[in-house]
Write a protein that holds these residues in place. Structure first.
Motif, mmCIF file in Angstrom:
data_model
loop_
_atom_site.group_PDB
_atom_site.id
_atom_site.type_symbol
_atom_site.label_atom_id
_atom_site.label_comp_id
_atom_site.label_asym_id
_atom_site.label_seq_id
_atom_site.Cartn_x
_atom_site.Cartn_y
_atom_site.Cartn_z
ATOM 1 N N GLN A 88 0.822 -1.203 0.000
ATOM 2 C CA GLN A 88 0.000 0.000 0.000
ATOM 3 C C GLN A 88 0.861 1.261 0.000
ATOM 4 N N GLY A 89 1.974 1.229 0.744
ATOM 5 C CA GLY A 89 2.832 2.403 0.820
ATOM 6 C C GLY A 89 3.429 2.765 -0.521
ATOM 7 N N VAL A 90 3.992 1.783 -1.232
ATOM 8 C CA VAL A 90 4.596 2.074 -2.532
ATOM 9 C C VAL A 90 3.528 2.425 -3.551
ATOM 10 N N ARG A 91 2.385 1.724 -3.518
ATOM 11 C CA ARG A 91 1.311 2.020 -4.469
ATOM 12 C C ARG A 91 0.785 3.442 -4.291
ATOM 13 N N TYR A 92 0.735 3.915 -3.046
ATOM 14 C CA TYR A 92 0.235 5.278 -2.820
ATOM 15 C C TYR A 92 1.108 6.303 -3.530
ATOM 16 N N TYR A 93 2.427 6.109 -3.486
ATOM 17 C CA TYR A 93 3.336 7.110 -4.050
ATOM 18 C C TYR A 93 3.636 6.878 -5.531
ATOM 19 N N LEU A 94 3.307 5.708 -6.059
ATOM 20 C CA LEU A 94 3.475 5.474 -7.487
ATOM 21 C C LEU A 94 2.431 6.252 -8.285
ATOM 22 N N ARG A 95 2.802 6.615 -9.500
ATOM 23 C CA ARG A 95 1.818 7.239 -10.386
ATOM 24 C C ARG A 95 0.668 6.269 -10.601
ATOM 25 N N ARG A 96 -0.550 6.793 -10.595
ATOM 26 C CA ARG A 96 -1.717 5.930 -10.739
ATOM 27 C C ARG A 96 -1.798 5.293 -12.129
ATOM 28 N N ASP A 97 -1.120 5.907 -13.117
ATOM 29 C CA ASP A 97 -1.191 5.373 -14.475
ATOM 30 C C ASP A 97 -0.030 4.440 -14.792
ATOM 31 N N LEU A 98 0.733 4.027 -13.760
ATOM 32 C CA LEU A 98 1.885 3.151 -13.986
ATOM 33 C C LEU A 98 1.429 1.689 -13.836
ATOM 34 N N PRO A 99 1.396 0.920 -14.924
ATOM 35 C CA PRO A 99 0.915 -0.464 -14.824
ATOM 36 C C PRO A 99 1.983 -1.385 -14.241
ATOM 37 N N LEU A 100 1.660 -2.016 -13.123
ATOM 38 C CA LEU A 100 2.572 -2.973 -12.483
ATOM 39 C C LEU A 100 1.738 -4.135 -11.954
ATOM 40 N N ARG A 101 1.827 -5.262 -12.584
ATOM 41 C CA ARG A 101 1.097 -6.429 -12.093
ATOM 42 C C ARG A 101 1.804 -7.003 -10.878
ATOM 43 N N GLU A 102 1.042 -7.232 -9.815
ATOM 44 C CA GLU A 102 1.623 -7.860 -8.633
ATOM 45 C C GLU A 102 1.615 -9.373 -8.866
ATOM 46 N N VAL A 103 2.808 -9.941 -8.975
ATOM 47 C CA VAL A 103 2.983 -11.286 -9.510
ATOM 48 C C VAL A 103 2.221 -12.348 -8.726
ATOM 49 N N PHE A 104 2.396 -12.372 -7.412
ATOM 50 C CA PHE A 104 1.859 -13.472 -6.614
ATOM 51 C C PHE A 104 0.524 -13.139 -5.945
ATOM 52 N N LEU A 105 -0.116 -12.084 -6.393
ATOM 53 C CA LEU A 105 -1.383 -11.674 -5.784
ATOM 54 C C LEU A 105 -2.532 -12.550 -6.283
ATOM 55 N N ALA A 106 -3.257 -13.160 -5.341
ATOM 56 C CA ALA A 106 -4.432 -13.960 -5.697
ATOM 57 C C ALA A 106 -5.701 -13.138 -5.523
ATOM 58 N N ALA A 107 -5.793 -12.373 -4.445
ATOM 59 C CA ALA A 107 -6.957 -11.521 -4.193
ATOM 60 C C ALA A 107 -6.506 -10.326 -3.375
ATOM 61 N N THR A 108 -6.991 -9.150 -3.723
ATOM 62 C CA THR A 108 -6.607 -7.949 -2.986
ATOM 63 C C THR A 108 -7.270 -7.939 -1.612
ATOM 64 N N ALA A 109 -6.786 -7.039 -0.753
ATOM 65 C CA ALA A 109 -7.376 -6.902 0.583
ATOM 66 C C ALA A 109 -8.846 -6.515 0.475
ATOM 67 N N ALA A 110 -9.179 -5.632 -0.474
ATOM 68 C CA ALA A 110 -10.574 -5.217 -0.643
ATOM 69 C C ALA A 110 -11.437 -6.385 -1.077
ATOM 70 N N GLU A 111 -10.924 -7.224 -1.966
ATOM 71 C CA GLU A 111 -11.690 -8.383 -2.416
ATOM 72 C C GLU A 111 -11.889 -9.402 -1.299
ATOM 73 N N ASN A 112 -10.945 -9.429 -0.358
ATOM 74 C CA ASN A 112 -11.048 -10.338 0.787
ATOM 75 C C ASN A 112 -11.895 -9.775 1.914
ATOM 76 N N ASN A 113 -12.293 -8.488 1.810
ATOM 77 C CA ASN A 113 -12.948 -7.801 2.931
ATOM 78 C C ASN A 113 -12.066 -7.869 4.174
ATOM 79 N N GLU A 114 -10.787 -7.619 3.951
ATOM 80 C CA GLU A 114 -9.777 -7.702 5.006
ATOM 81 C C GLU A 114 -8.785 -6.560 4.838
ATOM 82 N N LEU A 115 -7.809 -6.498 5.733
ATOM 83 C CA LEU A 115 -6.739 -5.512 5.624
ATOM 84 C C LEU A 115 -5.563 -6.049 4.827
ATOM 85 N N TYR A 116 -5.533 -7.355 4.590
ATOM 86 C CA TYR A 116 -4.397 -7.983 3.926
ATOM 87 C C TYR A 116 -4.858 -8.783 2.711
ATOM 88 N N PRO A 117 -4.029 -8.852 1.668
ATOM 89 C CA PRO A 117 -4.371 -9.653 0.495
ATOM 90 C C PRO A 117 -4.022 -11.123 0.716
#
Length: 490
Positions: free
Chosen positions: A398-427
């Motif tokens: 979250q820290g790096v994503r906040y400061y990255l440009r919003r239009d910079l495409p970076l796929r998170e390699v090992f991400l299965a589900a985001t924290a929001a999709e999990n209804n949690e604080l962690y992915p």
């Protein structure tokens, strides 16, 4: 209000977002349905704040200033309440002294510049105290008790622990009862009951989630009752000065002193006692709402100490100067107050500067999220992917994503589900990391700490999958973290 707002706004954008602030940013950006689903699992005690920030960021955005402005406004409002309470209990001079002292306390700047609900709790708890005093002026006024009840409910919705401010209010009612001033007892009881009933769902959820959220807090020792005050004021020197000034008010109105001391001391004592059970609640942020009570008492002490400092009255034969609407004796009577405030401002200046340090909101990790984002942006190529290594309480992704440009495409390699999709604080991450790798020619790896080989800090299965196909091309060691670029093997 103006003085507090001015002090808090100085350098409000300088510190990088801390862990709690990143959680605020992440949750506020979710839809209301997602936020509701989240608080059923965790952070129910912050549900009202998250919903408030969801609406706020939808209008004003998510910059440093936008995220932190509600806290700055809340601290400014709390300063006004301090002045009003001080004026009612000890006189107008004491109220003004208390409000200005409040503005100088480093903790006011620290949490007035944080995108978290603690400043709003300070405002709500202090406003509740002021509304209680107004209701006791007219104990038969249903509207005044309704206002107090609503404020108690807001306190509980913002943070359950802050409801301990009511213990200070009970102490005031007991003091009045002993003095045969029994008006308002029924109104107070009904108002507190109504306010508590409004937060009952949060109480139920909060108790169920307490062990998960506060498992890391140790039970406090006896010395903790002393150590907590430099933390509450964010300055040992300021804590000593304010408490000393409060002690100078010992000859002032007894009712006012009882209220101030009860609000300032009873909540920490009760939390300290309660923290020796299954869950510890003894954390200085949780009793930040006691600072205004100290400021009111300290303002009374400063006013009392300087009340007799006046120049000799002007001669009756000499005409009074007409260059100012304030007479010289009155102006001189405020000189000791101004000197006292100036001395306190100079004493706490180093602490005020420290509050605005780049990593002050992320102690002890001091992770340079902005630096990591700059590094990735500088060397980024289309098609790059990223791996964030995180774990409580780290928020590297979250820290790096906040400061990255919003239009910079970076796929998170090992991400299965985001924290929001999990209804949690962690992915959640891939069960089979090798299956989640695609054909990216380069992968950025961000890990906590400064390590020679970043892959040593990556979970074993993920590291094995990366080592099989990638090799380190370069690394940059920043404060609190390391950014490494991996390049695909030929």
């Amino acid at each position: 209000m103006a003085a507090t707002l001015a002090v808090v706004l100085v350098g409000i954008g300088d510190p990088q977002l801390g862990t709690d602030e990143l959680v605020t940013w992440d949750v506020a950006g979710r839809g209301t349905g997602r936020i509701t689903a989240l608080v059923r699992n965790v952070d129910a005690v912050h549900a009202a704040y998250y919903l408030l920030m969801h609406g706020w960021t939808a209008v004003f955005g998510d910059s440093h200033l936008a995220l932190r402005t509600p806290s700055a406004i809340a601290m400014s409002g709390a300063a006004a309440c301090v002045a009003l309470i001080g004026a009612r209990l000890f006189g107008r001079r004491a109220g003004l002294c208390g409000g200005l002292l409040f503005a100088l306390i480093p903790a006011v700047s620290r949490f007035g510049q944080e995108a978290r609900g603690y400043a709003l709790v300070v405002l709500a708890a202090t406003l509740a105290t002021y509304l209680l005093l107004r209701a006791l002026d007219r104990p038969r006024s249903g509207w005044r008790w309704t206002g107090y009840a609503l404020c108690v409910a807001v306190v509980g919705l913002l943070h359950l622990v802050a409801l301990t401010v009511v213990l200070g209010h009970v102490a005031l009612l007991v003091f009045r009862f002993v003095r045969r001033e029994r008006g308002g007892l029924w109104g107070f009881g009904l108002a507190v009951a109504a306010g508590a009933a409004c937060v009952l769902p949060v109480v139920v959820l909060g108790r169920a989630q307490a062990s998960r959220q506060l498992f890391w807090l140790p039970a406090p020792g006896v010395w903790g009752l002393v150590e907590i005050w430099p933390q509450v004021f964010a300055s040992a020197l300021c804590a000593g000065a304010v408490i000393t000034l409060a002690a100078l008010a010992w000859k002032e109105a007894r009712e006012g002193l009882v209220l101030c001391l009860a609000v300032a001391l009873l909540p920490p004592l009760v939390l300290w006692a309660a923290s020796h059970g299954a869950v510890s609640y003894f954390r200085f942020q949780y009793v930040l709402f006691t600072v205004p009570a100290w400021a009111v008492a300290a303002g009374a002490g400063l006013a009392a100490a300087t009340r007799g400092s006046r120049t000799a009255p002007a001669s009756r034969t000499a005409p009074a100067p007409r260059t100012s609407r304030m007479s010289l004796p009155l102006r001189a009577s405020w000189l000791p107050v101004a000197v006292g405030l100036a001395v306190l401002a100079l004493l706490v200046l180093p602490d005020q500067r420290r509050m605005r340090g780049a990593f002050e909101h992320d102690v002890p990790h001091a992770a340079d999220y902005a630096g990591a984002a700059r590094t990735i942006e500088k060397y980024h190529r289309p098609g790059d992917a990223v791996v964030y290594v995180r774990g409580a309480p780290w928020m590297l992704d979250q820290g790096v994503r906040y400061y990255l440009r919003r239009d910079l495409p970076l796929r998170e390699v090992f991400l299965a589900a985001t924290a929001a999709e999990n209804n949690e604080l962690y992915p959640t991450h891939c069960g089979r990391p090798e299956a989640c790798l695609r054909d990216e020619s380069r992968i950025w790896v961000v890990v906590p700490g400064n390590v020679p080989d970043s892959l040593d800090a990556v979970p074993v299965q993920q590291a094995r999958a990366l080592r099989a196909k990638y090799t380190a091309y370069g690394a940059e060691h920043l404060s609190g973290l390391t950014v490494t670029l991996l390049q695909r093997k030929p």
